[in-house]
Scaffold this active site. Structure first.
Site, mmCIF file in Angstrom:
data_model
loop_
_atom_site.group_PDB
_atom_site.id
_atom_site.type_symbol
_atom_site.label_atom_id
_atom_site.label_comp_id
_atom_site.label_asym_id
_atom_site.label_seq_id
_atom_site.Cartn_x
_atom_site.Cartn_y
_atom_site.Cartn_z
ATOM 1 N N GLY A 111 -9.448 3.921 7.206
ATOM 2 C CA GLY A 111 -9.173 5.279 7.533
ATOM 3 C C GLY A 111 -7.739 5.569 7.751
ATOM 4 O O GLY A 111 -7.223 6.417 7.551
ATOM 5 N N MET A 116 -12.090 -6.063 4.585
ATOM 6 C CA MET A 116 -11.149 -5.290 5.403
ATOM 7 C C MET A 116 -10.800 -5.767 6.941
ATOM 8 O O MET A 116 -11.687 -6.258 7.607
ATOM 9 C CB MET A 116 -11.874 -3.682 5.731
ATOM 10 C CG MET A 116 -11.886 -3.037 4.514
ATOM 11 S SD MET A 116 -10.309 -2.174 4.013
ATOM 12 C CE MET A 116 -9.565 -1.548 5.229
ATOM 13 N N GLY A 154 -3.399 3.827 8.475
ATOM 14 C CA GLY A 154 -2.629 2.577 8.309
ATOM 15 C C GLY A 154 -1.966 2.061 9.605
ATOM 16 O O GLY A 154 -2.247 3.226 10.659
ATOM 17 N N GLY A 155 -1.332 1.153 9.758
ATOM 18 C CA GLY A 155 -0.537 0.726 10.807
ATOM 19 C C GLY A 155 -1.564 0.185 11.983
ATOM 20 O O GLY A 155 -0.977 -0.080 13.267
ATOM 21 N N ASP A 166 -7.018 -6.449 3.848
ATOM 22 C CA ASP A 166 -6.322 -5.036 3.909
ATOM 23 C C ASP A 166 -6.464 -4.585 5.297
ATOM 24 O O ASP A 166 -7.578 -4.519 6.088
ATOM 25 C CB ASP A 166 -6.891 -4.190 2.922
ATOM 26 C CG ASP A 166 -6.251 -2.801 3.052
ATOM 27 O OD1 ASP A 166 -5.087 -2.703 3.714
ATOM 28 O OD2 ASP A 166 -6.750 -1.657 2.443
ATOM 29 N N GLY A 167 -5.303 -4.613 5.982
ATOM 30 C CA GLY A 167 -5.217 -4.239 7.283
ATOM 31 C C GLY A 167 -4.309 -4.983 8.186
ATOM 32 O O GLY A 167 -4.803 -6.156 8.613
ATOM 33 N N MET A 225 -11.986 4.552 -0.563
ATOM 34 C CA MET A 225 -13.038 4.887 0.616
ATOM 35 C C MET A 225 -13.718 6.147 0.764
ATOM 36 O O MET A 225 -13.281 6.941 1.404
ATOM 37 C CB MET A 225 -12.111 4.497 1.958
ATOM 38 C CG MET A 225 -11.621 3.027 2.009
ATOM 39 S SD MET A 225 -10.122 2.869 3.083
ATOM 40 C CE MET A 225 -8.771 3.207 2.024
ATOM 41 N N MET A 284 -8.887 8.317 0.289
ATOM 42 C CA MET A 284 -9.800 8.599 1.419
ATOM 43 C C MET A 284 -10.372 10.117 1.029
ATOM 44 O O MET A 284 -9.459 11.092 0.845
ATOM 45 C CB MET A 284 -9.246 8.395 2.728
ATOM 46 C CG MET A 284 -8.613 7.043 2.695
ATOM 47 S SD MET A 284 -7.676 6.902 4.234
ATOM 48 C CE MET A 284 -6.618 5.356 4.085
ATOM 49 N N HIS A 298 -8.478 1.555 -4.168
ATOM 50 C CA HIS A 298 -9.326 1.290 -3.110
ATOM 51 C C HIS A 298 -10.302 2.632 -2.502
ATOM 52 O O HIS A 298 -9.504 3.352 -2.013
ATOM 53 C CB HIS A 298 -8.670 0.662 -2.033
ATOM 54 C CG HIS A 298 -9.611 0.445 -0.685
ATOM 55 N ND1 HIS A 298 -9.209 0.167 0.462
ATOM 56 C CD2 HIS A 298 -10.958 0.572 -0.753
ATOM 57 C CE1 HIS A 298 -10.170 0.126 1.190
ATOM 58 N NE2 HIS A 298 -11.193 0.043 0.799
ATOM 59 N N HIS A 320 -1.110 -0.924 -4.333
ATOM 60 C CA HIS A 320 -2.586 -0.637 -3.488
ATOM 61 C C HIS A 320 -2.620 0.839 -3.357
ATOM 62 O O HIS A 320 -1.534 1.448 -2.834
ATOM 63 C CB HIS A 320 -2.819 -1.540 -2.510
ATOM 64 C CG HIS A 320 -3.977 -1.428 -1.757
ATOM 65 N ND1 HIS A 320 -5.233 -1.919 -1.928
ATOM 66 C CD2 HIS A 320 -4.492 -0.667 -0.740
ATOM 67 C CE1 HIS A 320 -6.253 -1.656 -1.483
ATOM 68 N NE2 HIS A 320 -5.686 -0.776 -0.574
ATOM 69 N N GLY A 345 1.180 -2.601 4.184
ATOM 70 C CA GLY A 345 1.747 -1.212 3.887
ATOM 71 C C GLY A 345 2.977 -1.190 4.794
ATOM 72 O O GLY A 345 4.159 -1.197 4.375
ATOM 73 N N SER A 346 2.753 -0.674 6.147
ATOM 74 C CA SER A 346 3.822 -0.692 7.046
ATOM 75 C C SER A 346 4.895 -1.647 7.117
ATOM 76 O O SER A 346 5.958 -1.709 7.306
ATOM 77 C CB SER A 346 3.378 0.027 8.512
ATOM 78 O OG SER A 346 2.578 -1.047 9.037
ATOM 79 N N ASP A 361 -4.720 3.589 -1.542
ATOM 80 C CA ASP A 361 -5.619 4.078 -0.655
ATOM 81 C C ASP A 361 -6.364 5.385 -1.134
ATOM 82 O O ASP A 361 -5.569 6.614 -0.685
ATOM 83 C CB ASP A 361 -5.333 3.731 0.736
ATOM 84 C CG ASP A 361 -5.231 2.411 1.117
ATOM 85 O OD1 ASP A 361 -6.270 1.649 1.116
ATOM 86 O OD2 ASP A 361 -4.088 1.990 1.729
ATOM 87 N N SER A 387 0.685 -1.187 0.124
ATOM 88 C CA SER A 387 -0.095 -0.147 0.086
ATOM 89 C C SER A 387 0.934 1.334 -0.043
ATOM 90 O O SER A 387 1.701 1.636 1.066
ATOM 91 C CB SER A 387 -0.874 0.074 1.183
ATOM 92 O OG SER A 387 -1.553 1.195 1.370
#
Length: 387
Positions: free
Chosen positions: A264, A259, A266-267, A293-294, A190, A159, A188, A155, A315-316, A157, A129
Site C-alpha cells: 500500500g 511482500m 513505500g518507505g 518487495d518492501g 495490488m 494500487m 504488481h 517494478h 524503491g526509496s 506498483d 520501483s
C-alpha cells in the site's frame, strides 16, 4: 547427491577449494583481465573434458579436487558473467590478446558448455520501483535507472484504493511509459478483481503481471488468462499470508513475490520474519524467480538474498540514494554471493561427486581384484617341486 566428504578431509576441503576458485574467478571478471579467459579455456577443458572423459585410473586419486575446482570455476563464472551482460556490455569487448569472455564460455565443447544447473540457477534481477520516482519526469527516471544505473527491470506498483489503502497508477501510465523504454515492466497488481485488468495491461505493454493470491477465487484460471495474453505470470502474498497458499501454483508461474511490508505504501520497514517463506520456496523450487518487495536496501539485502530471493524490488533506497548505481551494485552482489554462485557451488559439488563416487568404486574394485588373484599359501609351490 551427497558428497562423500571423508575424501576431502583436511585443510584442502571442498568448501575451501570452491570458495577460493569462485573468489578468484569473480575478481578476474571484475577487473576484466585475461585471467578468466585463461582459466576457462585451459583449466576447464583440460580437467573436465580430458580427465573426466578419458582419465587414467592410476592418477585419478588426486583428481577429484581438480574436478571440483574446475567445475566451480566454470559454473559460477558463467552465472556471474551472464548476469552482467545487460549492464556491462564492455565485458564482451575484444582485445588483441584475449577473446570476448562470454563467447569463450558459450563456445566451449558440448561436454562443458552445454546446459548446466548453474545456467538455470536464479540470476539477480534488481527492480527499482517507480513508485519512488519523480512522476513529473517518469520516462527520464526510468531510462536513467536501466541505462545508467544498471537496473534489470522496472517494478510498477498498481494500487486501486480498495485492495490496499492507496491509489497510484494504471494501464494508461504503463502504455505511455512503454513508448519511452524497452525495459521489462514488472507490474504488481495490488487490486481487487485482478482478472478485470489483464487485457488492459497486456495491450498497454506490460511484460509481467503479478496478482495477489488473496484477491482471486480462481488462481488457475487467472494464470491461464495472463499467460494467454502474452505476459509473464507472478503470484504475490501479503506478510500474514502463509506460504502454503501459493505452493500448488509455484510450478505454473514464472515468479512468486513475497511482500516484506504491508502493501500500500513505500518507505516501510523491512519485515525479516517473512524470510522463512522465501527460504521454504527456494528449497522446494531451486530455479524459480523469488521476488521480495518492501524495505529492501544495502542494510537488509543480505537477509533477503541469504533466504533465497533473487528478484529485488527497491524503491526509496535506490531513487533516494546519492549513488543509485552503487546501491544497485550492492544489491546485485549480495544475490550473486548468496543465491547465484551458491547454486553454482552446489551444482559443481554434485557434478564432481559423480566422479568422486566413480573413483571410489573403481578403487574398491581394484583392491578386490588384487586380493582375488593374490596366491594363497596353499597354492604356492616350492621352487624345486616339479610334481
Amino acid at each position: 547427491m551427497a558428497l562423500p566428504t571423508r575424501l576431502f578431509a583436511g585443510p584442502g576441503n571442498l568448501a575451501d577449494i570452491c570458495a577460493r576458485v569462485v573468489h578468484d574467478a569473480r575478481l578476474a571478471a571484475a577487473d576484466e583481465t585475461g585471467r578468466l579467459v585463461t582459466a576457462v579455456r585451459h583449466v576447464v577443458p583440460a580437467v573436465v573434458a580430458d580427465h573426466l572423459t578419458a582419465h587414467d585410473d592410476r592418477s585419478f586419486v588426486e583428481e577429484p579436487r581438480a574436478v571440483v575446482a574446475a567445475s566451480a570455476t566454470r559454473l559460477s563464472t558463467f552465472g556471474y558473467l551472464k548476469s552482467q551482460r545487460s549492464i556491462r556490455p564492455e565485458i564482451n569487448r575484444t582485445s588483441p590478446t584475449s577473446p570476448p569472455l562470454l563467447s569463450t564460455l558459450t563456445a566451449m565443447p558440448p561436454s562443458t558448455a552445454s546446459a548446466t544447473p548453474t545456467e538455470q540457477a536464479p540470476q539477480p534481477k534488481i527492480a527499482p520501483s517507480i513508485l519512488s520516482a519523480d512522476f513529473a519526469v517518469l520516462a527520464e527516471e526510468s531510462r536513467r535507472m536501466v541505462q545508467d544505473c544498471g537496473a534489470d527491470i522496472l517494478h510498477v506498483d498498481v494500487m486501486d484504493g480498495h485492495f490496499v489503502p492507496n491509489l497510484t497508477i494504471g494501464a494508461p501510465v504503463v502504455k505511455s511509459l512503454r513508448k519511452h523504454t524497452p525495459a521489462f515492466l514488472d507490474c504488481h497488481l495490488m487490486v481487487s478483481n485482478p482478472e478485470v485488468w489483464v487485457d488492459d495491461f497486456a495491450q498497454a505493454g506490460a511484460s509481467g503481471y503479478t496478482f495477489h493470491i488473496e484477491a482471486t477465487s480462481n488462481p488457475l484460471a487467472l494464470i491461464q488468462k495472463i499467460r494467454a495474453a502474452g505476459m509473464r505470470v507472478g503470484i504475490a502474498l501479503k506478510p500474514k499470508t502463509p506460504v502454503e497458499a501459493v505452493l500448488d501454483y509455484a510450478d505454473k508461474v514464472d515468479m512468486i513475490l513475497v511482500m516484506t511490508v504491508e502493501p500500500g505504501f513505500g518507505g516501510q520497514k523491512f519485515m525479516k520474519d517473512c524470510m522463512p517463506k522465501v527460504a521454504a520456496l527456494r528449497e522446494r523450487f531451486p530455479s524459480l524467480d523469488i521476488e521480495v518487495d518492501g524495505g529492501l536496501g544495502p542494510d537488509t539485502i543480505d537477509a533477503a538474498s541469504s533466504a533465497g530471493a533473487n528478484v529485488i524490488v527497491a524503491g526509496s533506497s535506490v531513487f533516494g540514494s546519492k549513488d543509485p548505481a552503487g546501491t544497485i551494485a550492492v544489491l546485485r552482489d549480495s544475490v550473486l554471493r548468496n543465491v547465484t554462485n551458491k547454486e553454482g557451488l552446489i551444482a559443481a559439488a554434485g557434478f564432481a561427486s559423480l566422479y568422486v563416487v566413480k573413483w571410489d568404486i573403481k578403487r574398491r574394485r581394484r583392491t578386490e581384484y588384487a586380493k582375488s588373484i593374490e596366491p594363497t599359501p596353499a597354492t604356492i609351490r616350492p621352487s624345486g617341486d616339479r610334481s
